[in-house]
Write an enzyme that holds these catalytic residues in place. Structure first.
Site, PDB file in Angstrom:
ATOM      1  N   ALA A   1     -10.141  -1.344 -22.580  1.00 14.07           N
ATOM      2  CA  ALA A   1     -11.108  -1.901 -21.638  1.00 14.07           C
ATOM      3  C   ALA A   1     -10.730  -3.360 -21.427  1.00 14.07           C
ATOM      4  O   ALA A   1     -10.121  -3.990 -22.294  1.00 14.07           O
ATOM      5  CB  ALA A   1     -12.507  -1.800 -22.213  1.00 14.07           C
TER       6      ALA A   1
ATOM      7  N   GLU B   1     -10.996  -1.327 -31.595  1.00 13.03           N
ATOM      8  CA  GLU B   1     -12.264  -1.975 -31.249  1.00 13.03           C
ATOM      9  C   GLU B   1     -12.901  -2.786 -32.379  1.00 13.03           C
ATOM     10  O   GLU B   1     -13.495  -3.836 -32.129  1.00 13.03           O
ATOM     11  CB  GLU B   1     -13.283  -0.928 -30.745  1.00 13.03           C
ATOM     12  CG  GLU B   1     -13.024  -0.440 -29.336  1.00 13.03           C
ATOM     13  CD  GLU B   1     -12.053   0.733 -29.270  1.00 13.03           C
ATOM     14  OE1 GLU B   1     -11.419   1.065 -30.311  1.00 13.03           O
ATOM     15  OE2 GLU B   1     -11.925   1.316 -28.184  1.00 13.03           O
TER      16      GLU B   1
ATOM     17  N   GLU C   1      -8.730   6.388 -25.331  1.00 10.77           N
ATOM     18  CA  GLU C   1      -9.832   7.322 -25.020  1.00 10.77           C
ATOM     19  C   GLU C   1      -9.600   8.066 -23.709  1.00 10.77           C
ATOM     20  O   GLU C   1      -9.986   9.228 -23.567  1.00 10.77           O
ATOM     21  CB  GLU C   1     -11.162   6.556 -24.987  1.00 10.77           C
ATOM     22  CG  GLU C   1     -11.608   6.132 -26.390  1.00 10.77           C
ATOM     23  CD  GLU C   1     -12.696   5.080 -26.382  1.00 10.77           C
ATOM     24  OE1 GLU C   1     -12.460   3.995 -25.805  1.00 10.77           O
ATOM     25  OE2 GLU C   1     -13.779   5.343 -26.928  1.00 10.77           O
TER      26      GLU C   1
ATOM     27  N   GLY D   1      -9.968   1.890 -24.880  1.00 15.12           N
ATOM     28  CA  GLY D   1     -10.301   2.735 -23.724  1.00 15.12           C
ATOM     29  C   GLY D   1      -9.098   3.468 -23.158  1.00 15.12           C
ATOM     30  O   GLY D   1      -9.236   4.557 -22.588  1.00 15.12           O
TER      31      GLY D   1
HETATM   32  N1  COA Z   1      -8.094  -6.561 -21.561  1.00 14.96           N
HETATM   33  C1  COA Z   1      -7.764  -7.585 -20.748  1.00 14.96           C
HETATM   34  N2  COA Z   1      -6.526  -8.067 -20.663  1.00 14.96           N
HETATM   35  C2  COA Z   1      -5.592  -7.503 -21.424  1.00 14.96           C
HETATM   36  C3  COA Z   1      -5.852  -6.448 -22.308  1.00 14.96           C
HETATM   37  C4  COA Z   1      -7.185  -5.981 -22.369  1.00 14.96           C
HETATM   38  N3  COA Z   1      -7.544  -4.974 -23.150  1.00 14.96           N
HETATM   39  N4  COA Z   1      -4.721  -6.124 -22.958  1.00 14.96           N
HETATM   40  C5  COA Z   1      -3.763  -6.916 -22.489  1.00 14.96           C
HETATM   41  N5  COA Z   1      -4.271  -7.764 -21.550  1.00 14.96           N
HETATM   42  C6  COA Z   1      -3.581  -8.811 -20.803  1.00 14.96           C
HETATM   43  C7  COA Z   1      -3.268 -10.018 -21.658  1.00 14.96           C
HETATM   44  O1  COA Z   1      -4.410 -10.867 -21.725  1.00 14.96           O
HETATM   45  C8  COA Z   1      -2.137 -10.643 -20.892  1.00 14.96           C
HETATM   46  O2  COA Z   1      -2.665 -11.291 -19.753  1.00 14.96           O
HETATM   47  P1  COA Z   1      -2.153 -12.774 -19.340  1.00 14.96           P
HETATM   48  O3  COA Z   1      -0.694 -12.603 -19.029  1.00 14.96           O
HETATM   49  O4  COA Z   1      -2.976 -13.103 -18.152  1.00 14.96           O
HETATM   50  O5  COA Z   1      -2.403 -13.634 -20.531  1.00 14.96           O
HETATM   51  C9  COA Z   1      -1.375  -9.415 -20.383  1.00 14.96           C
HETATM   52  O6  COA Z   1      -2.312  -8.339 -20.392  1.00 14.96           O
HETATM   53  C10 COA Z   1      -0.183  -9.035 -21.247  1.00 14.96           C
HETATM   54  O7  COA Z   1      -0.644  -8.824 -22.578  1.00 14.96           O
HETATM   55  P2  COA Z   1      -0.030  -9.580 -23.880  1.00 14.96           P
HETATM   56  O8  COA Z   1      -1.080  -9.609 -24.927  1.00 14.96           O
HETATM   57  O9  COA Z   1       0.572 -10.873 -23.455  1.00 14.96           O
HETATM   58  O10 COA Z   1       1.145  -8.553 -24.273  1.00 14.96           O
HETATM   59  P3  COA Z   1       1.804  -8.371 -25.714  1.00 14.96           P
HETATM   60  O11 COA Z   1       3.012  -7.536 -25.492  1.00 14.96           O
HETATM   61  O12 COA Z   1       1.964  -9.702 -26.384  1.00 14.96           O
HETATM   62  O13 COA Z   1       0.724  -7.557 -26.574  1.00 14.96           O
HETATM   63  C11 COA Z   1      -0.902  -5.780 -26.946  1.00 14.96           C
HETATM   64  C12 COA Z   1       0.399  -6.225 -26.226  1.00 14.96           C
HETATM   65  C13 COA Z   1      -1.294  -4.437 -26.387  1.00 14.96           C
HETATM   66  C14 COA Z   1      -0.640  -5.689 -28.455  1.00 14.96           C
HETATM   67  C15 COA Z   1      -2.004  -6.832 -26.669  1.00 14.96           C
HETATM   68  O14 COA Z   1      -2.089  -7.060 -25.282  1.00 14.96           O
HETATM   69  C16 COA Z   1      -3.383  -6.411 -27.142  1.00 14.96           C
HETATM   70  O15 COA Z   1      -3.664  -6.433 -28.323  1.00 14.96           O
HETATM   71  N6  COA Z   1      -4.278  -6.054 -26.191  1.00 14.96           N
HETATM   72  C17 COA Z   1      -5.662  -5.718 -26.478  1.00 14.96           C
HETATM   73  C18 COA Z   1      -5.770  -4.357 -27.138  1.00 14.96           C
HETATM   74  C19 COA Z   1      -7.221  -4.046 -27.461  1.00 14.96           C
HETATM   75  O16 COA Z   1      -7.829  -4.629 -28.337  1.00 14.96           O
HETATM   76  N7  COA Z   1      -7.792  -3.092 -26.718  1.00 14.96           N
HETATM   77  C20 COA Z   1      -9.123  -2.610 -26.971  1.00 14.96           C
HETATM   78  C21 COA Z   1     -10.052  -3.139 -25.952  1.00 14.96           C
HETATM   79  S1  COA Z   1     -11.674  -2.481 -26.217  1.00 14.96           S
END
Ligand code: COA
Length: 263
Positions: free
Chosen positions: A69, A137, A117, A114
Site C-alpha cells: 500500500a 506491516e 495480498e 498489499g
Molecule cells: N509506498 C509508497 N512508496 C513506496 C513504497 C510504498 N509501499 N514502496 C516503495 N516506494 C517508493 C519509495 O519511496 C521510492 O520513492 P522515491 O524515489 O520517490 O523516494 C521508490 O518507491 C523506490 O523505492 P526504494 O525504497 O528507493 O527502493 P529500494 O530498492 O531501495 O527498496 C523496498 C525496495 C521494496 C525494500 C522498499 O521500497 C520498501 O521497503 N518498501 C516498502 C515495503 C512495505 O513496507 N510495504 C508494506 C506497505 S503496507
C-alpha cells in the site's frame, strides 16, 4: 485484442484472456487509492466480459510486482479512516478472489504488504527468480489489511503465515516455492512466456468446466466440507448438461482430441 490505459494500470485484452499491469514503476507499483479505483473498475469489466476466460496480473518494471500500500497515503490514516482504508482495499481484493475464471499473479519482483495480498487474492502465483514476498506491516506498526491474515494461512498454513506476518521477514522465490506460496519459479526473462504458455494450456480445455471448477474450489474456502460436497455435485451436474461435456466424452471414445466450444 485491445489496450486500455487507466491512470495507474494498463489493461490488455489478449486472445481469450486479459493482462493487467500495475503501472507506477517509479514507486515500485505501490497501491494508492487511485490504483484501487482503477483495479476495481477493471475487475468489474473483466467479470462482465464473456470473452475473457483467464486473468493475469503483473507489475511494470524489472523490480516489483507491488511494494505494498502507498505508505505516504497510509500515513494520513487514523483509527477511523484506517478501517475504511482497509475495508475499501479488501473489497477490491474480494472482487478479484471471487472471479469465476482462472487468475494468476506473475510475481516479477517485490510483492510486499498489499502487493503480496493482491497475489494472494489470485488463485495461482508464478514468480521470477528475483521475487521477494512478505507482509512487512508490523514494521510500520500495523497489520496486513487486505486479507493477508486470512488468505496467507490458507495457502501456507497457520504456523508459516504467523511467522511471516509477525517477523515481517521476506522470502525469496525459492523459499516461496518451498512453502507453497508460489506455484513455480522462472528466470525473469522467461516469466511472462511461461505464464502465457500455462494460460493457453488452460484455454485449450473446456472453459465452462474451468470456471465450474474455480467456482467449487473457491467455495471450499467458505463452505463446510459437507456443504461443499453437495455444492460440487450440483455444479458437476451442471457441467454434464453442456455441449463441451458431450464433445469431451465423445472425443475420448473416438480416440481423438476434443474441440471445446465453451458451450
Ligand atoms: N509506498 C509508497 N512508496 C513506496 C513504497 C510504498 N509501499 N514502496 C516503495 N516506494 C517508493 C519509495 O519511496 C521510492 O520513492 P522515491 O524515489 O520517490 O523516494 C521508490 O518507491 C523506490 O523505492 P526504494 O525504497 O528507493 O527502493 P529500494 O530498492 O531501495 O527498496 C523496498 C525496495 C521494496 C525494500 C522498499 O521500497 C520498501 O521497503 N518498501 C516498502 C515495503 C512495505 O513496507 N510495504 C508494506 C506497505 S503496507
Amino acid at each position: 485484442g485491445g489496450k486500455m490505459n487507466y491512470e495507474t494500470i494498463i489493461f490488455e485484452k489478449k486472445a481469450g484472456w486479459a493482462l493487467i499491469t500495475l503501472n507506477r514503476p517509479d514507486k515500485l507499483n505501490a497501491l494508492n487509492k487511485q490504483m484501487f479505483d482503477d483495479l476495481d473498475d477493471c475487475f468489474k469489466l473483466v467479470q462482465h466480459d464473456p470473452e475473457i476466460k483467464a486473468l493475469v496480473l503483473t507489475g511494470s518494471g524489472a523490480k516489483a510486482f507491488a511494494a505494498g500500500a502507498d505508505i505516504k497515503e497510509l500515513h494520513e490514516s487514523d483509527g477511523i479512516t484506517g478501517s475504511f482504508f482497509s475495508a475499501y482495499g479488501s473489497n477490491v481484493m474480494k472482487r478479484l478472489a471471487q472471479m469465476n475464471i482462472p487468475t494468476i499473479a506473475a510475481v516479477n519482483g517485490f510483492a510486499l504488504g498489499g502487493g503480496c495480498e493482491l497475489t494472494l487474492a489470485c488463485q495461482m502465483r508464478f514468480a521470477s527468480e528475483n521475487a521477494k514476498m512478505g507482509q512487512p506491516e508490523v514494521n510500520l506498526g500495523i497489520i496486513p489489511g487486505y486479507g493477508g491474515t486470512q488468505r496467507l494461512p490458507r495457502i501456507v498454513g497457520k504456523a508459516k503465515a504467523m511467522e511471516l506476518i509477525l517477523s515481517a521477514n521476506m522470502v525469496d522465490a525459492n523459499e516461496a516455492l518451498r512453502i507453497g506460496l508460489v506455484n513455480a519459479v522462472y528466470k525473469p526473462e522467461e516469466l511472462m512466456a511461461k505464464v502465457e504458455e500455462f494460460v493457453y494450456l488452460l484455454l485449450s480445455k473446456g472453459t465452462l468446466a474451468l470456471s465450474a471448477a474455480v467456482e467449487c474450489v473457491n467455495a471450499s474456502e467458505y463452505l463446510s466440507e459437507l456443504d461443499g460436497l453437495h455444492y460440487e455435485s450440483k455444479v458437476f451436474g451442471r457441467t454434464c448438461g453442456t455441449e463441451d461435456f458431450k464433445e469431451g466424452t465423445k472425443a475420448f471414445l473416438e480416440k481423438r482430441k476434443a474441440e471445446f466450444k465453451g458451450k
